[in-house]
Design an enzyme around this catalytic site. Structure first.
Site, PDB file in Angstrom:
ATOM      1  N   CYS A 126       0.531   1.175   3.862  1.00 26.08           N
ATOM      2  CA  CYS A 126       1.035   2.187   3.769  1.00 26.08           C
ATOM      3  C   CYS A 126       1.162   2.951   2.785  1.00 26.08           C
ATOM      4  O   CYS A 126       0.764   2.649   1.502  1.00 26.08           O
ATOM      5  CB  CYS A 126       1.935   0.714   3.586  1.00 26.08           C
ATOM      6  SG  CYS A 126       3.407   1.817   1.985  1.00 26.08           S
ATOM      7  N   CYS A 171       2.958   2.790  -0.148  1.00 27.88           N
ATOM      8  CA  CYS A 171       3.280   2.052  -1.794  1.00 27.88           C
ATOM      9  C   CYS A 171       2.129   1.965  -2.120  1.00 27.88           C
ATOM     10  O   CYS A 171       2.013   1.621  -3.643  1.00 27.88           O
ATOM     11  CB  CYS A 171       1.773   0.623  -0.339  1.00 27.88           C
ATOM     12  SG  CYS A 171       3.652   0.116   0.838  1.00 27.88           S
TER      13      CYS A 171
END
Length: 287
Positions: free
Chosen positions: A37, A40
């Site tokens: 991700c 993230c």
């Protein structure tokens, strides 16, 4: 990732300790993330900066959704990054996707513990050690600090019931705003107070069991026996007695047995199998 006492890695094994228990001391921001991700990773430096800045006013709990898929599923996480704020064991705030520092900072600010919250946490620690006079004194200090905070005052009232200060609990409850005072949660707290008061002049457990056997249609001995069972940690035995009263006399203590059953459910916690079993039986009687 940097070493910090305010950053933890969450797993199935430590979730209760690092998130639920820790959130009674300071808010816990659970960051649901994954290695793949990129958003993230983009948000992480902001979170780390705020961890340093707030210096223990919140805990950052990192949860990898691929390694801890069960926890992610239980939390209902469908995309990352997702950040959930736990406070006193419950999710009280959350956000999805990358957010600017100003937004994350505001979320932390509105959920950080006040001095009154810290006093209540200290009170809970004293209570766990059986130091009830000290615990009660701390709870009263918290109430004085934030007299207009109805949610905190309600928490104080519940704590005073556990401490055995029934008069103090009733006084605190009576002073709450109407929407809290007349809520179902307040009814449940009043039922706890009533059960506790039922013990004050009650015979001992064996005498009550004998009375219930000899006078099965009398609700008061059953109610007192239910309170004795609760005192001994026997929730199911208490629920059996309260259910019998619901069936025989709804007017007893103004529907007190049903309210007492709800109070027992609240003490057991939402996942206890006794709740579904006895709630179904209670509803069958009521309807």
């Amino acid at each position: 990732m940097k070493n910090s006492p305010h950053i933890v890695e969450v797993t199935d094994d430590n979730f209760e300790h690092t998130v639920i228990a820790a959130s009674h001391i300071a808010p816990v921001l659970v960051d649901f993330w994954a290695e793949w991700c990129q958003p993230c990773k983009q948000m992480l430096p902001t979170l780390l900066k705020l961890v340093d800045e707030f210096a223990g006013d919140f805990i950052l709990a990192k949860l990898n959704i691929d390694e801890q898929s069960n926890l992610a599923a239980e939390a209902g996480v469908r995309s990352v990054p997702t950040v959930m704020v736990f406070r006193k064991g419950m999710v009280v705030d959350q956000f999805l996707g990358v957010q600017p520092e100003t937004v994350i900072r505001e979320i932390i600010e509105r959920n950080r513990f006040s001095e009154a919250d810290r006093l209540m946490s200290q009170a809970a620690e004293k209570a766990a050690l059986g130091l009830w006079p000290a615990a009660t004194a701390l709870a009263h200090q918290a109430a004085v600090l934030e007299p207009g905070n109805g949610v905190l005052q309600f928490e104080v009232a519940g704590f005073l019931v556990s401490a055995g200060d029934l008069d103090g609990a009733e006084t605190t409850l009576a002073g709450l705003p109407r929407e809290i005072r007349e809520s179902p949660e307040a009814d449940t707290l009043r039922a706890r107070i009533d059960l506790s008061r039922a013990l004050i002049a009650a015979p001992d457990r064996s005498a009550l069991e004998e009375t219930v056997e000899q006078q099965p249609l009398e609700p008061l001995p059953r109610y007192q026996l239910a309170a004795r069972y609760l005192e001994d940690g026997e929730a199911e035995s208490a629920l059996q007695q309260l259910l019998a009263i619901v069936q025989m006399d709804r007017g007893f203590r103004e529907d007190g047995a049903r309210k007492a059953m709800l109070a027992v459910f609240a003490q057991l916690g939402p996942d206890d199998p006794l709740i579904a079993r006895y709630r179904t039986q209670m509803l069958n009687i009521l309807h």
